[in-house]
Design an enzyme around this catalytic site. Sequence first.
Site: not given
Length: 439
Positions: A85, A280, A296, A393
């Site tokens: 991202e 998130k 992991d 962004h």
Amino acid sequence: MTASVKGFSKLSKTQKIDWIAQHYTHDPEATKTILRQYWNSDLELQRLHDEFIENTLTNYYLPLGIAPNFLINNSYYAIPMAIEESSVVAAASKAAKFWETRGGFKTKIIGTEKVGQVHFIFPGSYQKLTAFFTTIKGNLVSAAKTITQNMEKRGGGITAIELRDKTHLIANYYQLHCTFETQDAMGANFINSCLEQFAETLKAEAQQYSLFSAEEKEIDVVMSILSNYVPRCLVRAEVSCPIANLQEDTAISPEEFAQKMIQAVQIAQVEPFRAVTHNKGIMNGIDAVILATGNDFRAVEAGVHAYAARNGSYRSLTDASVENGIFKFWLELPLALGTVGGLTRLHPLVKLALEILQKPSAKELMEIVAVAGLAQNFAALRSLVTTGIQQGHMKMHLLNILNQLGASTAEKEVLINHFKTNTVSHNAALEALHQLRSS
Ligand code: MEV
């Protein structure tokens, strides 16, 4: 065109590629080319990656970036992040820079307890089972000695084995709920090996236990497996500074900024739709470091979200307060990580990432990862309550758009400059590229 296959894993890598190209893609030759293009020319290195999993066709690249200037407990860190991202590394770096001059990040390990369970069915009373468990508990531990002795030398091992009655949930369902200290290892293999040994001992001892009926002697073990829910393997990361020091390069005052940050966190504490996106954003930072250090991320994700819902509704992992003119922003989350074992000794980039992080212990890595999550959330909220997220962004996404549109290096240079003062969107980029080409 699609097909089924027998013995796929026995085919050579080239044969596997040929098969998938023949049966599952529209342009077999292009498929073969692209899959081979991503092979590493260093054959040893390629073999290492081929053998990580079954049925490897090729390698799947993600960028590995660095977010520098993280001042954590008065030491500097440059944090490696593997993520696709576009804005994540930039946002982390920006937050690191912001807090570098405001005291940096402070962290604390709250606990390191790992968990595993043997789930079993026993067709008798809890009292009878408790008496049996008390008798054989020492044998459970001693029978696992060959597995635990090395871990014990490193200061770890089994910390507790508890019998839990779960018959109110499922008839005859009991557990051995076990806790472990695994030091610098994530400990999954160690824990699972211990649990499987406990299960064997449990069954064998039941057969010998004279107070059980014939039926009770047949303890039925359903499964033995670690839990990725580790609410006591917990770390806290925090930043704080006087409100006046929150002065931003934006139009809003430090007081308003602090208030909006608090409100943003409050909303994520009471509104699950917002909390999920809020968390998130935290996981953008967490997962990127977890991946870079060969840990992991699925285990961490599952455990973190369960923790976020521990009080019955899903809520923010971060918290914020203003007291006596001091703005405080913190994060608390469970992280079961390892800096030895697993990929850490195998994957060259994982080894390098750990070296960049100064070969951290698992506890230190927990602290670094938590800081990355806190920084990411701070950066996201800071944008959200000031300029909005899209400005930063889309600026970061611009290169992706230009690459998609096939812009050349020279064109990209001109257009990046152009969008320093213009709003980025796919259409705007397309139009600007057309204009550039026709001028
Ligand atoms: C995007 O990947 C993450 C954010 O949506 C997080 C947030 O909204 O807090 C920006």
